[in-house]
Motif scaffolding. Structure first.
Motif, short mmCIF file in Angstrom:
data_model
loop_
_atom_site.label_atom_id
_atom_site.label_comp_id
_atom_site.label_asym_id
_atom_site.label_seq_id
_atom_site.Cartn_x
_atom_site.Cartn_y
_atom_site.Cartn_z
N ASN A 96 -23.04 14.89 16.35
CA ASN A 96 -23.97 15.63 17.26
C ASN A 96 -23.65 15.42 18.63
OD1 ASN A 96 -25.34 16.75 15.04
ND2 ASN A 96 -26.78 14.97 15.26
N ASN A 97 -22.81 14.20 19.19
CA ASN A 97 -22.39 14.07 20.39
C ASN A 97 -20.99 14.73 20.88
OD1 ASN A 97 -20.80 12.30 19.11
ND2 ASN A 97 -21.30 10.56 20.28
N CYS A 98 -20.30 15.63 19.95
CA CYS A 98 -19.20 16.46 20.02
C CYS A 98 -18.19 15.28 20.04
CB CYS A 98 -19.30 17.13 21.03
SG CYS A 98 -20.40 18.70 21.04
N THR A 99 -18.08 14.45 19.10
CA THR A 99 -17.02 13.50 19.10
C THR A 99 -16.60 13.78 17.46
OG1 THR A 99 -18.40 11.68 18.50
CG2 THR A 99 -17.44 11.86 20.87
N PHE A 100 -15.39 13.34 17.15
CA PHE A 100 -14.92 13.59 15.68
C PHE A 100 -15.57 12.36 14.68
CE2 PHE A 100 -10.73 14.96 17.56
CZ PHE A 100 -10.99 16.37 17.22
N ASP A 101 -16.00 12.96 13.65
CA ASP A 101 -16.34 12.44 12.43
C ASP A 101 -15.73 12.24 11.59
OD1 ASP A 101 -18.10 11.13 10.62
OD2 ASP A 101 -19.30 12.84 10.25
N THR A 102 -14.84 10.88 11.42
CA THR A 102 -13.95 10.62 10.35
C THR A 102 -14.48 9.86 9.21
OG1 THR A 102 -13.57 8.53 11.43
CG2 THR A 102 -12.29 10.34 12.16
N SER A 103 -15.87 9.85 9.02
CA SER A 103 -16.40 8.98 8.07
C SER A 103 -15.88 9.55 6.62
CB SER A 103 -17.89 9.22 7.90
OG SER A 103 -18.11 10.73 7.90
N ASP A 104 -15.47 10.96 6.39
CA ASP A 104 -15.08 11.54 5.21
C ASP A 104 -13.63 11.65 5.31
OD1 ASP A 104 -17.57 12.18 4.15
OD2 ASP A 104 -17.62 13.96 4.99
N CYS A 105 -12.84 11.02 6.02
CA CYS A 105 -11.50 10.65 6.05
C CYS A 105 -10.75 9.54 5.17
CB CYS A 105 -10.50 10.76 7.49
SG CYS A 105 -10.72 12.33 8.40
N VAL A 106 -9.76 9.51 4.54
CA VAL A 106 -9.24 8.65 3.67
C VAL A 106 -8.10 8.13 4.38
CG1 VAL A 106 -8.16 8.01 1.30
CG2 VAL A 106 -9.99 9.76 1.47
N ASN A 107 -7.79 6.96 4.54
CA ASN A 107 -6.76 6.18 5.29
C ASN A 107 -5.84 5.47 4.26
OD1 ASN A 107 -5.40 5.34 7.34
ND2 ASN A 107 -6.61 3.74 8.12
N ALA A 108 -4.41 5.74 4.47
CA ALA A 108 -3.69 4.82 3.69
C ALA A 108 -3.91 3.58 3.78
CB ALA A 108 -1.93 4.87 4.21
N MET A 109 -3.61 2.79 2.38
CA MET A 109 -4.26 1.54 2.18
C MET A 109 -2.90 0.48 2.15
SD MET A 109 -6.86 -0.27 -0.39
CE MET A 109 -8.08 0.73 0.09
N CYS A 110 -2.44 -0.12 3.05
CA CYS A 110 -1.36 -0.80 3.08
C CYS A 110 -1.68 -2.26 2.30
CB CYS A 110 -0.92 -1.33 4.54
SG CYS A 110 0.67 -2.54 4.64
N GLY A 111 -0.87 -2.35 1.14
CA GLY A 111 -0.97 -3.37 0.47
C GLY A 111 -1.20 -3.22 -1.16
N ASN A 112 -1.38 -1.78 -1.20
CA ASN A 112 -1.73 -1.46 -2.77
C ASN A 112 -0.59 -1.04 -3.59
OD1 ASN A 112 -1.06 0.99 -1.58
ND2 ASN A 112 -2.97 2.05 -1.83
N ASP A 113 0.55 -1.38 -3.03
CA ASP A 113 1.72 -1.19 -3.85
C ASP A 113 2.12 0.34 -3.92
OD1 ASP A 113 2.66 -3.75 -3.99
OD2 ASP A 113 1.22 -4.07 -5.73
N VAL A 114 1.71 1.17 -3.03
CA VAL A 114 1.87 2.43 -3.27
C VAL A 114 2.31 3.07 -1.84
CG1 VAL A 114 0.87 4.81 -3.82
CG2 VAL A 114 0.36 2.73 -5.23
N VAL A 115 3.22 3.72 -1.52
CA VAL A 115 3.54 4.31 -0.23
C VAL A 115 2.81 5.62 0.00
CG1 VAL A 115 5.38 5.34 1.21
CG2 VAL A 115 5.99 3.54 -0.55
N GLU A 116 2.02 5.51 0.98
CA GLU A 116 1.24 6.71 1.39
C GLU A 116 1.06 6.90 2.73
OE1 GLU A 116 -2.57 5.36 -1.55
OE2 GLU A 116 -2.36 4.14 0.33
N GLY A 117 0.96 8.26 3.19
CA GLY A 117 1.03 8.42 4.73
C GLY A 117 2.32 8.11 5.46
N MET A 118 2.13 7.58 6.64
CA MET A 118 3.38 7.25 7.20
C MET A 118 3.69 5.92 6.86
SD MET A 118 3.32 9.63 9.23
CE MET A 118 4.38 9.33 10.67
#
Length: 649
Positions: free
Chosen positions: A107-129
């Motif tokens: 509502n304050n016109c800043t990005f809402d990233t609560s529904d974004c999924v981040n790569a999880m380093c350490g899960n033995d799966v190459v993701e994202g960057m």
């Protein structure tokens, strides 16, 4: 005055609001306790709060806030806003450094990233960057990173590979490390046999530490040599069991041109060619034509072996050409056939019978065009005896051979009495030698006279003004399978034009070279420049109407390129009887052939006509030799046509 009036109006309102609650509590008011009170008034669109003597006013709306020049909530990004409602400015979770998901706007016109999924380093799966993640190295190892060996890892933050466990070393250090197959004399217990060879000496290549198999050997199974130096030759070698049991199991390839030696000893008898009634052990080679032209194949052996060319290996292919005539010490078999560049041909060396085995030499070479005198009769050649000499059975231009019923240039009564009896071609300086008048152009000694030389009748023959004329065309013309319907337009024709003048005194012969299986399908006609058709051959062995019907079937015998047939009126055997005699190949020598090469034209149910009907007609114009096929599955082609006339001078 209006401004003053407004001020005076607002002042009393302020006084009225302060402390006036419509009930007890005000100073002197009913129910009041004599203390000071405060009052707060709020409306939907604005609020006004009064505390003591201080008054503040704030204006707001439920969904928007005004700050400077920005107005958050209008679905349009203004100054200092990251987003506004549904307007994300083209951004998404990935642009914000996440792996995936749905980006929103607060509502304050800043990005809402609560529904974004981040790569999880350490899960033995190459993701994202991530470059890697734990044990997931993306298929990489130390050698991919420029090292020689070792164990590749991944940094804890997944940002890059951990090469601490990788090592580098040098080939030639006397130790087999990493990707090295060997090092110096160290071969890691490997031999030529473990590398797929039959024997020999394995080595290590300096500088690369990879195996050098140049000293390893493989048994060839055909050449009669102990190639792998194990004391076992060809079929006696255990590595040759499959090839010796079936020549089509493993077929060696030879070059074009090349000369190879071989041996049929120990090989099985699985396949039979078409130019021999019996067979014995065989070996098979594959060769790819190096150019378009004619492939020459020469087989030399001291045992009775035959040679045949196939479209594929003998278990699936068909015979192109074959020969099995000579036998005994120094026997030579030769075949030739047209090929196109890149065409694959299988060559089978086959013994005449079981127990007939031994060494041989095989030569292969493709030439671009026929060469008279090379010993191979092909293309437009009627014969080729290996030289360009006249009066020796095949004339110097390879266009006529003794026994083809044509006394051609290069033949006379001395060299070929069968074709040249009292013939003008013999009117030359005596070919037999001996005595005679030295300036006489038509004389022969007693030997020639007894053989019927023209000199015995020199007044009548040598003074004749008639001239021989030969027209030929060696263009290979394919015959369309099962296309003949009785009409010339359904036949495939070879054109034979001539600009010669004069009239026809006689049609001496038509020499036809062609390859075709099942001659009972064939109809062959000679067409004059004026359009008159003379049937030379009409489905021998069948009395079917000349309309192209397939039944009844005719003779199943075959015509081969190496054995041309001659049509002439004086021939003792009718063309209708072609294929009746013993053997399966027309004109080929016994026992595989019938040995009959000369036939009288036979129309059978087709349009009648004979050569004598053409006497007196002009020879000038374009002649045609046409062939049609009335049955399915069996095909062939015309290789060469030669017309021999006697015309008036």
């Amino acid at each position: 005055m209006r401004r003053l009036g407004l001020i005076l109006l607002m002042a009393p309102l302020g006084l009225i609001a302060c402390g006036d609650d419509g009930g007890a509590g005000g100073s002197g008011g009913e129910g009041g306790d004599g203390t000071t009170s405060s009052s707060k008034s709020t409306t939907t669109g604005s609020s006004m709060t009064t505390t003591g003597s201080t008054t503040s006013s704030t204006s707001s709306t439920t969904s928007s806030t005004s700050t400077g020049m920005s107005q958050c909530g209008n679905d349009m990004i203004d100054a200092d806003e990251e987003c506004d409602g549904t307007d994300l400015g083209g951004e998404d979770c990935a642009s914000q450094g996440f792996l995936s998901g749905t980006l929103g706007c607060n509502n304050n016109c800043t990005f809402d990233t609560s529904d974004c999924v981040n790569a999880m380093c350490g899960n033995d799966v190459v993701e994202g960057m991530e470059i890697c993640d734990g044990t997931d190295l993306g298929g990489q190892d130390c050698t991919d990173q420029g090292f020689d060996a070792g164990t590749l890892g991944c940094l804890a933050n997944c940002s890059d590979y951990d090469t601490a466990g990788c090592v580098s070393f040098s080939c030639g250090d006397g130790a087999i490390n990493g990707m090295e197959q060997c090092d110096g004399a160290l071969l890691n217990n490997q031999t030529c046999a473990t590398q797929g060879f039959d024997g020999g000496t394995l080595a290590c290549a300096p500088g690369t530490c990879l195996f050098n198999t140049a000293g390893c050997l493989t048994e060839q199974c055909i050449d009669g040599l102990d190639n792998d130096a194990d004391g076992q030759v060809d079929c006696a070698d255990t590595s040759c069991q499959a090839e010796c049991a079936d020549a089509c199991a493993t077929v060696p390839t030879i070059a074009d041109p090349s000369t190879v030696t071989g041996n049929t000893t120990g090989h099985a008898d699985d396949y039979t060619t078409t130019c021999a009634d019996t067979s014995g052990p065989e070996v098979i080679y594959q060769v790819v034509a190096s150019q378009t032209g004619f492939m020459h194949v020469t087989l030399t052996s001291d045992v009775d072996l035959g040679i045949s060319a196939w479209t594929g290996c003998a278990n699936v292919g068909t015979v192109i050409n074959c020969e099995d005539l000579d036998f005994g010490a120094g026997g030579v078999e030769t075949i030739s056939f047209p090929v196109t560049s890149g065409q694959s041909v299988h060559l089978m060396v086959d013994a005449f019978a079981n127990g007939v085995v031994g060494p041989f030499t095989l030569q292969v070479q493709t030439i671009p065009a026929p060469v008279c005198g090379d010993g191979f009769a092909e293309g437009g050649e009627v014969c080729d005896d290996g030289n360009t000499t006249n009066f020796d059975g095949c004339n110097a231009t390879c266009t006529s051979s003794c026994g083809d019923a044509t006394c051609a240039v290069g033949e006379d009564s001395c060299s070929c009495a069968a074709d040249c009896v009292d013939d003008p071609n013999s009117c030359s300086t005596c070919q037999c030698g001996g005595s005679g008048g030295a300036g006489n152009l038509c004389y022969c000694d007693d030997i020639c006279v007894t053989q019927g030389d023209c000199c015995a009748n020199k007044v009548a023959v040598c003074g004749a003004t008639n001239q021989p004329l030969q027209i030929s065309n060696n263009t290979i013309t394919a015959i369309t399978d099962n296309a003949y319907n009785g009409m010339l337009s359904s036949m495939q024709c070879v054109s034979l034009p001539t600009a010669a003048g004069g009239n026809i005194v006689s049609v001496d012969s038509v020499v036809l070279t062609m390859a075709h299986t099942w001659i009972g399908d064939l109809t062959v006609k000679l067409v004059t420049p004026g359009g008159t058709a003379i049937t030379l051959l009409n489905r021998p062995g069948s009395n079917a109407a000349d309309t192209g019907v397939d039944s009844p079937a005719g003779s199943s015998d075959d015509l081969l390129v190496g054995f041309p047939i001659t049509f002439q009126t004086s021939a003792a055997v009718s063309a209708e009887s072609m294929g009746v005699a013993t053997g399966t190949q027309i004109c080929a020598p016994l026992p595989t052939g019938d040995g009959i090469c000369s036939y009288a034209p036979a129309a059978d149910t087709a349009t009648p006509g004979n050569f004598t009907n053409l006497v007196g007609q002009p020879v000038n114009g374009t002649w045609q030799l046409c062939a049609g096929d009335s049955g399915g599955s069996d095909v062939g082609s015309i290789a060469n046509v030669v017309l021999n006339f006697t015309i008036s001078g």
